[in-house]
Design a protein around this motif. Sequence first.
Motif, mmCIF file in Angstrom:
data_model
loop_
_atom_site.group_PDB
_atom_site.id
_atom_site.type_symbol
_atom_site.label_atom_id
_atom_site.label_comp_id
_atom_site.label_asym_id
_atom_site.label_seq_id
_atom_site.Cartn_x
_atom_site.Cartn_y
_atom_site.Cartn_z
ATOM 1 N N GLU A 103 28.865 -33.077 36.283
ATOM 2 C CA GLU A 103 28.083 -33.906 37.203
ATOM 3 C C GLU A 103 26.597 -33.639 37.037
ATOM 4 O O GLU A 103 26.149 -32.493 37.058
ATOM 5 C CB GLU A 103 28.513 -33.631 38.647
ATOM 6 N N GLY A 104 25.833 -34.720 36.883
ATOM 7 C CA GLY A 104 24.388 -34.604 36.752
ATOM 8 C C GLY A 104 23.918 -34.451 35.319
ATOM 9 O O GLY A 104 22.715 -34.363 35.062
ATOM 10 N N TYR A 105 24.876 -34.416 34.380
ATOM 11 C CA TYR A 105 24.558 -34.238 32.960
ATOM 12 C C TYR A 105 25.183 -35.354 32.132
ATOM 13 O O TYR A 105 26.185 -35.943 32.519
ATOM 14 C CB TYR A 105 25.109 -32.903 32.444
ATOM 15 N N SER A 106 24.573 -35.615 30.988
ATOM 16 C CA SER A 106 25.202 -36.432 29.964
ATOM 17 C C SER A 106 24.879 -35.800 28.611
ATOM 18 O O SER A 106 24.073 -34.870 28.526
ATOM 19 C CB SER A 106 24.719 -37.881 30.026
ATOM 20 N N VAL A 107 25.547 -36.283 27.571
ATOM 21 C CA VAL A 107 25.341 -35.710 26.235
ATOM 22 C C VAL A 107 25.271 -36.835 25.212
ATOM 23 O O VAL A 107 25.685 -37.966 25.465
ATOM 24 C CB VAL A 107 26.468 -34.729 25.842
ATOM 25 N N SER A 108 24.756 -36.471 24.057
ATOM 26 C CA SER A 108 24.663 -37.412 22.950
ATOM 27 C C SER A 108 24.905 -36.662 21.656
ATOM 28 O O SER A 108 24.345 -35.581 21.433
ATOM 29 C CB SER A 108 23.273 -38.050 22.921
ATOM 30 N N ARG A 109 25.752 -37.274 20.800
ATOM 31 C CA ARG A 109 25.975 -36.695 19.477
ATOM 32 C C ARG A 109 25.995 -37.841 18.461
ATOM 33 O O ARG A 109 27.016 -38.429 18.189
ATOM 34 C CB ARG A 109 27.261 -35.894 19.420
ATOM 35 N N GLU A 110 24.810 -38.074 17.900
ATOM 36 C CA GLU A 110 24.638 -39.155 16.926
ATOM 37 C C GLU A 110 24.821 -38.652 15.500
ATOM 38 O O GLU A 110 25.141 -39.438 14.603
ATOM 39 C CB GLU A 110 23.257 -39.785 17.085
#
Lengths: 113, 112
Positions: B62-69
Amino acid sequence: QKEVEQDPGPLSVPEGAIVSLNCTYSNSAFQYFMWYRQYSRKGPELLMYTYSSGNKEDGRFTAQVDKSSKYISLFIRDSQPSDSATYLCAISYSGGGADGLTFGKGTHLIIQP
Amino acid sequence: DVKVTQSSRYLVKRTGEKVFLECVQDMDHENMFWYRQDPGLGLRLIYFSYDVKMKEKGDIPEGYSVSREKKERFSLILESASTNQTSMYLCASSFWDIPRAFFGQGTRLTVV
């Protein structure tokens, strides 16, 4: 009941003593067991990695796993002041997948010169 | 030696800011993880990724997101930073079939 229990310490011993650090876990499905050392304000550093039961030795460090008792140990022989750190046990269900590691909260170890 | 590099050692951000924490690994690991570490609470898993563009929630997303491009890079995003997100953030990586994780040096984030 938490999955991994570890006494937070602090554990203080004189230089040269044998140190015993321990964790207990609740789920018998865990198969992979690790010990990390973490110095203050640094990331954890992998010390020992074992699969299933038995002992593994690396220099002054010995990791021991007793799956029947759900108990893992790290022994440090001839302890040095540089061994003063927090030691974290970590366990995992399987070798495949990315389910992450389950960590103990760490034991703070102090080696007194 | 495995190298996991986090972009910052120390960060100070204001409440409500969007915060990006970057992590790069050089061992071609499939798995990458973000943990936070707090006194008395230990290490808690926020998110993990097992492949490019793939992500799974951990215990406290909760309160976080992530990215893996890209395979070597995994970013943690705090959408709107709050003071209770003040913590040590740790990135880790491992091979898909070997749960032996290697950690970065950590980012100490303070939200004021």
